[in-house]
Design an enzyme around this catalytic site. Structure first.
Site, short mmCIF file in Angstrom:
data_model
loop_
_atom_site.label_atom_id
_atom_site.label_comp_id
_atom_site.label_asym_id
_atom_site.label_seq_id
_atom_site.Cartn_x
_atom_site.Cartn_y
_atom_site.Cartn_z
N ARG A 30 0.83 -1.21 0.00
CA ARG A 30 0.00 0.00 0.00
C ARG A 30 0.87 1.26 0.00
NH1 ARG A 30 -4.85 -1.93 -0.07
NH2 ARG A 30 -5.33 -3.78 1.17
N ASP A 31 0.42 2.23 -0.82
CA ASP A 31 1.11 3.53 -0.84
C ASP A 31 0.86 4.24 0.48
OD1 ASP A 31 2.02 5.66 -3.40
OD2 ASP A 31 1.54 6.46 -1.41
N ILE A 32 1.92 4.80 1.04
CA ILE A 32 1.84 5.45 2.35
C ILE A 32 1.03 6.75 2.28
CG2 ILE A 32 3.90 6.94 2.26
CD1 ILE A 32 4.73 5.73 4.95
N ASN A 88 4.68 6.73 -13.29
CA ASN A 88 5.32 8.03 -13.42
C ASN A 88 6.78 7.80 -13.82
OD1 ASN A 88 3.00 9.44 -12.61
ND2 ASN A 88 3.52 9.20 -10.45
N GLU A 96 9.19 10.29 -8.09
CA GLU A 96 9.96 10.69 -6.91
C GLU A 96 10.85 9.57 -6.40
OE1 GLU A 96 6.97 12.05 -4.17
OE2 GLU A 96 6.72 13.97 -5.23
N VAL A 97 10.44 8.34 -6.61
CA VAL A 97 11.24 7.19 -6.18
C VAL A 97 11.73 6.48 -7.44
CG1 VAL A 97 11.26 5.01 -4.91
CG2 VAL A 97 9.89 6.94 -4.05
N HIS A 101 7.86 1.56 -10.34
CA HIS A 101 6.67 1.11 -9.61
C HIS A 101 5.43 1.52 -10.38
CE1 HIS A 101 7.93 5.09 -8.18
NE2 HIS A 101 6.64 5.38 -8.04
N HIS A 103 1.51 2.41 -9.98
CA HIS A 103 0.47 2.76 -9.00
C HIS A 103 -0.82 2.10 -9.48
CE1 HIS A 103 2.55 6.42 -7.19
NE2 HIS A 103 3.24 6.28 -8.30
P1 AMP Z 1 6.23 8.46 -7.62
O1 AMP Z 1 5.94 9.92 -7.41
O2 AMP Z 1 5.52 7.88 -8.81
O3 AMP Z 1 7.71 8.16 -7.60
O4 AMP Z 1 5.55 7.71 -6.39
C1 AMP Z 1 6.21 7.43 -5.19
C2 AMP Z 1 5.15 6.97 -4.24
O5 AMP Z 1 5.78 6.30 -3.16
C3 AMP Z 1 4.31 8.10 -3.65
O6 AMP Z 1 2.93 7.90 -3.99
C4 AMP Z 1 4.54 7.95 -2.13
O7 AMP Z 1 3.38 8.21 -1.37
C5 AMP Z 1 5.00 6.52 -2.02
N1 AMP Z 1 5.84 6.20 -0.87
C6 AMP Z 1 6.90 6.89 -0.42
N2 AMP Z 1 7.46 6.28 0.65
C7 AMP Z 1 6.71 5.15 0.87
C8 AMP Z 1 6.77 4.09 1.83
N3 AMP Z 1 7.71 4.04 2.79
N4 AMP Z 1 5.82 3.11 1.77
C9 AMP Z 1 4.86 3.15 0.82
N5 AMP Z 1 4.77 4.12 -0.12
C10 AMP Z 1 5.67 5.11 -0.10
#
Ligand code: AMP
Ligand code: ZN
Length: 116
Positions: A30-32, A88, A96-97, A101, A103
């Protein structure tokens, strides 16, 4: 495993996550910061920067990531009403990560794909 990658650390069990589905080489949790009633992230366990890099390096794994997205949607009860899978990619894409991944979002009408 990349030491400074958040999602590699989740795969390694170093950072907790609410896992909803797992296969040999993919993980869904699950997304945080959930943006919809269902918001699950689906990743390959192996580190690849984004979906383009994954598709080039390991197209079979890219397909299994998509299959896991579909399995999550089914498990979360989204298949009937529909849902969205978003990858993304890069700065303008809002990534951002930098561990690829998908969504998987749904559970309510999601509206237009993009804001103006
Ligand atoms: P993106 O902007 O596509 O890179 O999405 C990164 C996603 O990772 C965002 O929706 C964040 O809410 C999610 N996220 C960041 N840290 C965590 C975590 N520790 N556990 C679950 N989701 C996370
Ligand atoms: Zn990683």
């Amino acid at each position: 495993m990349t030491d400074d990658c958040l999602f590699c650390r989740i795969v390694a069990g170093e950072i907790p996550a609410t896992v909803v589905h797992e296969t040999d080489d993919t993980l869904a949790f699950r997304d945080i910061g959930a943006k919809a009633p269902v918001h699950v992230l689906v990743i390959p366990k192996a580190h690849h920067q984004d979906v383009a890099a994954l598709a080039v390096a390991d197209p079979g794994l890219a397909g299994r990531v998509l299959a896991t997205c579909a399995a999550v949607a089914e498990k979360e009860g989204l298949s009937g009403d529909g849902y969205r899978v978003i990858f993304n990619t890069g700065g303008f894409g809002g990534q951002e990560v930098f561990h690829v991944h998908g969504h998987v979002v749904g559970g309510r009408p999601l509206g237009p794909m993009l804001s103006a």
